[in-house]
Design an enzyme around this catalytic site. Structure first.
Site, mmCIF file in Angstrom:
data_model
loop_
_atom_site.group_PDB
_atom_site.id
_atom_site.type_symbol
_atom_site.label_atom_id
_atom_site.label_comp_id
_atom_site.label_asym_id
_atom_site.label_seq_id
_atom_site.Cartn_x
_atom_site.Cartn_y
_atom_site.Cartn_z
ATOM 1 N N CYS A 125 0.839 -1.205 0.000
ATOM 2 C CA CYS A 125 0.000 0.000 0.000
ATOM 3 C C CYS A 125 0.874 1.254 0.000
ATOM 4 O O CYS A 125 1.854 1.341 0.745
ATOM 5 C CB CYS A 125 -0.908 -0.005 1.225
ATOM 6 S SG CYS A 125 -2.035 1.394 1.256
ATOM 7 N N CYS A 179 0.303 4.927 6.929
ATOM 8 C CA CYS A 179 -0.310 4.736 8.252
ATOM 9 C C CYS A 179 0.712 4.052 9.168
ATOM 10 O O CYS A 179 1.142 2.922 8.898
ATOM 11 C CB CYS A 179 -1.573 3.899 8.128
ATOM 12 S SG CYS A 179 -2.694 4.490 6.824
ATOM 13 N N CYS A 205 0.525 0.336 10.340
ATOM 14 C CA CYS A 205 0.085 -0.696 9.400
ATOM 15 C C CYS A 205 1.237 -1.482 8.762
ATOM 16 O O CYS A 205 2.085 -0.912 8.069
ATOM 17 C CB CYS A 205 -0.769 -0.067 8.308
ATOM 18 S SG CYS A 205 -1.402 -1.322 7.172
ATOM 19 N N CYS A 218 -16.256 -9.549 5.707
ATOM 20 C CA CYS A 218 -15.612 -8.281 5.354
ATOM 21 C C CYS A 218 -14.399 -8.550 4.464
ATOM 22 O O CYS A 218 -13.611 -9.442 4.750
ATOM 23 C CB CYS A 218 -15.143 -7.561 6.601
ATOM 24 S SG CYS A 218 -16.425 -7.388 7.845
ATOM 25 N N CYS A 227 -19.264 -6.616 3.665
ATOM 26 C CA CYS A 227 -18.578 -5.400 4.094
ATOM 27 C C CYS A 227 -17.276 -5.316 3.301
ATOM 28 O O CYS A 227 -16.701 -6.351 2.948
ATOM 29 C CB CYS A 227 -18.281 -5.481 5.589
ATOM 30 S SG CYS A 227 -17.330 -4.072 6.215
ATOM 31 N N CYS A 278 -19.209 1.553 8.771
ATOM 32 C CA CYS A 278 -18.422 0.939 9.839
ATOM 33 C C CYS A 278 -17.227 1.869 10.045
ATOM 34 O O CYS A 278 -16.408 2.024 9.137
ATOM 35 C CB CYS A 278 -17.974 -0.451 9.406
ATOM 36 S SG CYS A 278 -16.794 -1.217 10.542
ATOM 37 N N ARG A 320 -17.503 -2.825 18.126
ATOM 38 C CA ARG A 320 -16.698 -4.031 17.906
ATOM 39 C C ARG A 320 -15.390 -3.997 18.686
ATOM 40 O O ARG A 320 -14.606 -3.045 18.558
ATOM 41 C CB ARG A 320 -16.412 -4.238 16.414
ATOM 42 C CG ARG A 320 -15.613 -5.528 16.171
ATOM 43 C CD ARG A 320 -15.475 -5.874 14.695
ATOM 44 N NE ARG A 320 -16.771 -5.952 14.073
ATOM 45 C CZ ARG A 320 -17.136 -5.245 13.011
ATOM 46 N NH1 ARG A 320 -16.302 -4.421 12.437
ATOM 47 N NH2 ARG A 320 -18.337 -5.373 12.515
HETATM 48 S S1 SF4 Z 1 -4.144 1.095 6.927
HETATM 49 FE FE1 SF4 Z 1 -2.538 0.026 5.759
HETATM 50 S S2 SF4 Z 1 -3.616 -0.814 3.993
HETATM 51 FE FE2 SF4 Z 1 -4.946 0.760 4.859
HETATM 52 S S3 SF4 Z 1 -4.433 2.658 3.794
HETATM 53 FE FE3 SF4 Z 1 -3.126 2.629 5.619
HETATM 54 S S4 SF4 Z 1 -1.209 1.654 4.930
HETATM 55 FE FE4 SF4 Z 1 -2.771 1.178 3.385
#
Ligand code: SF4
Length: 330
Positions: A67, A71, A74, A111, A142, A202, A274
């Site tokens: 990705c 984040c 993540c 999901c 989902c 959600c 949740r």
């Molecule tokens: S949480 Fe992870 S998968 Fe989702 S947008 Fe952020 S970096 Fe990408």
């Protein structure tokens, strides 16, 4: 004895949900003595839900890793060396096989998560086919695919999508310390597109990322002030994955986690709350506290996208031990 005899108010909610919560009020809830907060949360829970029923969802990563977003929590971000291999979008048949297995294991909602900034049109064609296929199995659907435009949300709705997950993650103030590649307003805009398309929302967040209580107050105030409360509110405990910038973050006090659940329950009385990521390392006692605080949904299955989650057998034993059962409409 039926639960309706134990809790006659469960079928007759009293006050309608409020959307004008102030930070002072939400902070006041967080600051309550813990037994008082739990008592109030359990009261609100019983007015709106059968307190012995837990909604069970299953989450499958249909497109893992690689990705472009940053984040900080993540493991699927391409910017961090976490050992997660980038994979292509799964084939339709493979997704449907997983959905069938989830249904057999007792899930009511399936999901599908994809590690995208936002879906490309050709990807969305395939996801729409997955949504149709999963729906045809009799499961609620989902998806969490990143940012959506209004037409993309509409296409997913037409395909039969019931819920779209897009978290606010934290307070507006703390958010920029965790993510810089998309803004809080971007997130609110996607949520508005989803809501306008008639898809259930959600939306929740993650705690234990180094934020202050005031940030948790800000996150819950924002969620509870949305024009319509999210139908599902996932509260995640940070899973500290090696290689991510938050890997060494100090663990959050479990009592503070239960407080966050309780305040979500009180301020969003009709939302399903949740108890989401982080259960793998959570004691049975902490999870029990969270159910008492008003959590009434979990993800079931050994993996949550790329991180570990309790096995189905462990969760079955947990629910049995606590006298809880899957929601009837799951
Ligand atoms: S949480 Fe992870 S998968 Fe989702 S947008 Fe952020 S970096 Fe990408």
């Amino acid at each position: 004895m039926a639960i309706s005899e134990l809790s006659p108010a469960a079928a007759a909610p009293t006050a309608p949900p409020r959307h004008d919560w102030t930070r002072d009020e939400v902070r006041g809830l967080f600051d309550l003595p813990f037994p008082e907060l739990m008592f109030r949360a359990q009261g609100v829970h019983r007015e709106n839900f059968d307190p012995t029923a837990v909604q069970i969802s299953t989450l499958l990563s249909i497109k893992t890793g690689g990705c472009p977003e940053d984040c900080a929590y993540c493991p699927q971000s391409a910017l961090y060396a976490t050992g997660v291999q980038a994979e292509k979008l799964m084939a339709l048949d493979a997704v449907l096989a997983e959905a069938r297995a989830a249904k057999t294991a007792g899930a009511g909602r399936f999901c599908m998560g994809a590690a995208w900034r936002s879906p490309k049109e050709r990807d969305l064609d395939q996801v729409c086919a997955m949504v149709k296929g999963v729906k045809a199995l009799g499961l609620e659907t989902c998806a969490t695919l990143g940012m959506l435009t209004a037409p993309q949300a509409q296409r997913l709705k037409t395909a039969g999508l019931d819920y779209y997950n897009h978290n606010l993650d934290s307070s507006p103030e703390f958010y920029g310390k965790v993510i810089t590649t998309r803004t809080y307003d971007d997130r609110l805009q996607t949520l508005a597109h989803v809501r306008d398309a008639g898809i259930h929302v959600c939306c929740g967040g993650i705690v234990g990322m180094g934020e202050t209580r005031e940030d948790r107050v800000g996150m819950i105030t924002t969620l509870a002030s949305l024009p319509v409360h999210p139908e599902s509110v996932p509260i995640n405990m940070l899973v500290r994955v090696a290689g991510t910038p938050l890997a060494e973050e100090a663990a959050l006090d479990p009592i503070e986690f239960a407080r966050t659940i309780a305040v979500a329950r009180i301020t969003m009385p009709r939302s399903v709350v949740r108890l989401s990521a982080g259960r793998e390392d959570m004691s049975v006692e902490t999870q029990a506290l969270c159910f008492i605080a008003g959590a009434n949904s979990i993800f079931c299955g050994p993996k949550l996208l790329t991180t570990a989650n309790p096995s189905r057998d462990r969760d079955r034993a947990l629910l049995d031990r606590l006298g809880l059962s899957p929601m009837a409409d799951c």
